[in-house]
Design an enzyme around this catalytic site. Sequence first.
Site, PDB file in Angstrom:
ATOM      1  N   HIS A   6       0.910  -1.202   0.115  1.00  0.00           N
ATOM      2  CA  HIS A   6       0.134  -0.073  -0.042  1.00  0.00           C
ATOM      3  C   HIS A   6       0.751   1.343  -0.039  1.00  0.00           C
ATOM      4  CE1 HIS A   6      -3.776  -2.309   0.287  1.00  0.00           C
ATOM      5  NE2 HIS A   6      -4.339  -1.463   0.911  1.00  0.00           N
ATOM      6  N   HIS A  57       0.801  -2.334   9.329  1.00  0.00           N
ATOM      7  CA  HIS A  57       2.022  -2.443   9.141  1.00  0.00           C
ATOM      8  C   HIS A  57       2.923  -1.920  10.585  1.00  0.00           C
ATOM      9  CE1 HIS A  57       2.282  -4.071   5.151  1.00  0.00           C
ATOM     10  NE2 HIS A  57       1.477  -3.222   4.787  1.00  0.00           N
TER      11      HIS A  57
HETATM   12  C1  LIG Z   1       0.316   8.922 -20.089  1.00  0.00           C
HETATM   13  C2  LIG Z   1      -0.586   8.022 -19.568  1.00  0.00           C
HETATM   14  C3  LIG Z   1      -1.135   6.971 -20.665  1.00  0.00           C
HETATM   15  C4  LIG Z   1      -2.444   6.266 -20.341  1.00  0.00           C
HETATM   16  C5  LIG Z   1      -2.266   5.203 -21.390  1.00  0.00           C
HETATM   17  C6  LIG Z   1      -3.549   4.212 -21.212  1.00  0.00           C
HETATM   18  C7  LIG Z   1      -4.879   4.776 -20.903  1.00  0.00           C
HETATM   19  C8  LIG Z   1      -6.214   3.821 -20.575  1.00  0.00           C
HETATM   20  C9  LIG Z   1      -7.312   4.688 -19.768  1.00  0.00           C
HETATM   21  C10 LIG Z   1      -7.983   3.712 -18.646  1.00  0.00           C
HETATM   22  C11 LIG Z   1      -7.778   1.996 -18.784  1.00  0.00           C
HETATM   23  C12 LIG Z   1      -7.147   1.580 -17.367  1.00  0.00           C
HETATM   24  C13 LIG Z   1      -6.507   0.377 -17.685  1.00  0.00           C
HETATM   25  C14 LIG Z   1      -5.604   0.181 -16.434  1.00  0.00           C
HETATM   26  C15 LIG Z   1      -5.101  -1.397 -16.224  1.00  0.00           C
HETATM   27  C16 LIG Z   1      -4.743  -1.635 -15.206  1.00  0.00           C
HETATM   28  O1  LIG Z   1      -3.987  -1.117 -14.307  1.00  0.00           O
HETATM   29  S1  LIG Z   1      -5.942  -2.822 -14.306  1.00  0.00           S
HETATM   30  C17 LIG Z   1      -5.183  -3.349 -13.051  1.00  0.00           C
HETATM   31  C18 LIG Z   1      -5.864  -2.775 -11.796  1.00  0.00           C
HETATM   32  N1  LIG Z   1      -5.481  -3.307 -10.539  1.00  0.00           N
HETATM   33  C19 LIG Z   1      -4.908  -2.725  -9.532  1.00  0.00           C
HETATM   34  O2  LIG Z   1      -4.934  -1.458  -9.649  1.00  0.00           O
HETATM   35  C20 LIG Z   1      -4.210  -3.557  -8.573  1.00  0.00           C
HETATM   36  C21 LIG Z   1      -3.624  -2.739  -7.591  1.00  0.00           C
HETATM   37  N2  LIG Z   1      -3.194  -3.474  -6.458  1.00  0.00           N
HETATM   38  C22 LIG Z   1      -2.134  -3.628  -6.062  1.00  0.00           C
HETATM   39  O3  LIG Z   1      -1.072  -3.189  -6.608  1.00  0.00           O
HETATM   40  C23 LIG Z   1      -1.924  -4.666  -4.895  1.00  0.00           C
HETATM   41  O4  LIG Z   1      -3.256  -5.235  -4.446  1.00  0.00           O
HETATM   42  C24 LIG Z   1      -1.647  -3.625  -3.663  1.00  0.00           C
HETATM   43  C25 LIG Z   1      -2.542  -2.831  -3.080  1.00  0.00           C
HETATM   44  C26 LIG Z   1      -0.348  -3.072  -3.870  1.00  0.00           C
HETATM   45  C27 LIG Z   1      -1.330  -4.568  -2.387  1.00  0.00           C
HETATM   46  O5  LIG Z   1      -2.000  -5.514  -2.154  1.00  0.00           O
HETATM   47  P1  LIG Z   1      -2.316  -6.549  -0.859  1.00  0.00           P
HETATM   48  O6  LIG Z   1      -3.253  -7.541  -1.178  1.00  0.00           O
HETATM   49  O7  LIG Z   1      -2.576  -5.644  -0.003  1.00  0.00           O
HETATM   50  O8  LIG Z   1      -0.927  -7.178  -0.550  1.00  0.00           O
HETATM   51  N1  LIG Z   2      -5.407   2.224   4.337  1.00  0.00           N
HETATM   52  C1  LIG Z   2      -5.676   0.896   4.270  1.00  0.00           C
HETATM   53  N2  LIG Z   2      -6.923   0.721   4.538  1.00  0.00           N
HETATM   54  C2  LIG Z   2      -7.361  -0.642   4.628  1.00  0.00           C
HETATM   55  N3  LIG Z   2      -6.605  -1.902   4.751  1.00  0.00           N
HETATM   56  C3  LIG Z   2      -5.160  -1.486   4.386  1.00  0.00           C
HETATM   57  C4  LIG Z   2      -4.820  -0.173   4.357  1.00  0.00           C
HETATM   58  N4  LIG Z   2      -3.472  -0.308   4.494  1.00  0.00           N
HETATM   59  C5  LIG Z   2      -3.262  -1.681   4.193  1.00  0.00           C
HETATM   60  N5  LIG Z   2      -4.164  -2.320   4.289  1.00  0.00           N
HETATM   61  C6  LIG Z   2      -4.209  -3.798   4.610  1.00  0.00           C
HETATM   62  O1  LIG Z   2      -3.004  -4.291   5.364  1.00  0.00           O
HETATM   63  C7  LIG Z   2      -2.584  -5.462   4.671  1.00  0.00           C
HETATM   64  C8  LIG Z   2      -1.308  -5.273   4.256  1.00  0.00           C
HETATM   65  O2  LIG Z   2      -0.965  -4.326   3.046  1.00  0.00           O
HETATM   66  P1  LIG Z   2       0.164  -4.018   2.089  1.00  0.00           P
HETATM   67  O3  LIG Z   2       1.066  -5.031   2.162  1.00  0.00           O
HETATM   68  O4  LIG Z   2      -0.313  -4.118   0.926  1.00  0.00           O
HETATM   69  O5  LIG Z   2       0.492  -2.495   2.523  1.00  0.00           O
HETATM   70  C9  LIG Z   2      -3.501  -5.904   3.637  1.00  0.00           C
HETATM   71  O6  LIG Z   2      -4.354  -6.618   3.758  1.00  0.00           O
HETATM   72  P2  LIG Z   2      -5.076  -7.981   2.859  1.00  0.00           P
HETATM   73  O7  LIG Z   2      -3.990  -8.027   1.819  1.00  0.00           O
HETATM   74  O8  LIG Z   2      -5.512  -9.083   3.837  1.00  0.00           O
HETATM   75  O9  LIG Z   2      -6.054  -7.110   2.092  1.00  0.00           O
HETATM   76  C10 LIG Z   2      -4.147  -4.339   3.126  1.00  0.00           C
HETATM   77  O10 LIG Z   2      -5.551  -4.747   2.740  1.00  0.00           O
END
Ligand SMILES: CCCCCCCCCCCCCCCC(=O)SCCNC(=O)CCNC(=O)[C@H](O)C(C)(C)COP(=O)(O)O
Ligand SMILES: Nc1ncnc2c1ncn2[C@@H]1O[C@H](COP(=O)(O)O)[C@@H](OP(=O)(O)O)[C@H]1O
Length: 279
Positions: A189, A241
């Site tokens: 995050h 965290h």
């Molecule tokens: C100059 C700009 C050029 C842009 C050209 C393209 C324009 C397209 C227009 C809109 C289309 C959007 C397409 C986007 C494609 C994607 O990115 S889809 C993916 C969506 N998924 C996410 O965003 C996942 C994000 N999550 C994470 O990274 C992880 O889950 C986390 C939050 C970092 C951690 O997860 P934990 O489970 O908590 O560990």
């Molecule tokens: N601002 C926020 N709000 C809610 N959940 C959060 C958060 N920041 C971190 N977490 C949760 O904390 C865990 C560790 O996050 P990360 O490693 O991505 O920083 C993840 O749990 P889950 O993976 O169980 O959803 C994530 O969803």
Amino acid sequence: MSTQPSSPRTTIFGFSPLVLLTLAYPLTLALGSLYSLTIPASSPYNALTQSHDPATAPSYFARKDNLINIYFVKRGWFWFTLALFVFQYYQHYVHTPSTRRLAQAATRYAVATAVWILITQWAFGPAIVDRTFAASGGLCDLSARAAVEEARTDNAAVAAGKKVEGIVTGAGCRAAGGAWRGGHDISGHVFLLILGSGMLVLETVPFVQRRWNNMHIGTKAALGTAALSWWMLLMTATYFHTWFEKLTGLVVAFTTLGVMYILPKEIEAVKQVLGQPGS
Ligand SMILES: CCCCCCCCCCCCCCCC(=O)SCCNC(=O)CCNC(=O)[C@H](O)C(C)(C)COP(=O)(O)O
Ligand SMILES: Nc1ncnc2c1ncn2[C@@H]1O[C@H](COP(=O)(O)O)[C@@H](OP(=O)(O)O)[C@H]1O
């Protein structure tokens, strides 16, 4: 040699946006960590789930199932992409049409996307956060599930054999009903929110100053997305965290932002490819 005209240096209260961001993000993490010291003992932190028990959570934002976490952060790259796209669309078609600048902005976005994928999603196998976790002694503990199976099958040997079974990602472990424990978990995050919002701020700031009273909807969308990210970063810093996990998330995000926005200032060849917002 660059053929683009040099832009007036952008400063806010005499500081460059890069310097301000370099200060603002660590301060945000420190503020959240400090505020977390005031959370009462009746809301204990569980290091295994990296969160407070939802039943006694000290705030709505301390719950993993808060709606902004589910619909914004967990889909964060989509929203950052959309905000950048809307900003570049207005920049290009409304104000400063330049195919070269657009290509450089798209290359910066591609670099950030590649790093985001490698760090959080997939790095020719498990993502770097998962590899780091395993390399620092982490493993998938299936003992809770194994205990249930032991009770069901009355066979401790079979159940114990299910404790670690080659599961190599946090997501895979959770899906298997296990606990990803023992290693260093770089905060995904913190990494995602700093990289995404830092990129949005650094892309827009040179234009915000020039058109403070007349910002187009693309700039407003980008800054709004950055503001929401900042709030969620503060919530992560406060409720989730350890400080070291947050620090490593910050270091990885800063390194990426440095490659995107500082390296082009220092190396002409990189500048030709990545360009610089506002120049
Ligand atoms: C100059 C700009 C050029 C842009 C050209 C393209 C324009 C397209 C227009 C809109 C289309 C959007 C397409 C986007 C494609 C994607 O990115 S889809 C993916 C969506 N998924 C996410 O965003 C996942 C994000 N999550 C994470 O990274 C992880 O889950 C986390 C939050 C970092 C951690 O997860 P934990 O489970 O908590 O560990
Ligand atoms: N601002 C926020 N709000 C809610 N959940 C959060 C958060 N920041 C971190 N977490 C949760 O904390 C865990 C560790 O996050 P990360 O490693 O991505 O920083 C993840 O749990 P889950 O993976 O169980 O959803 C994530 O969803």
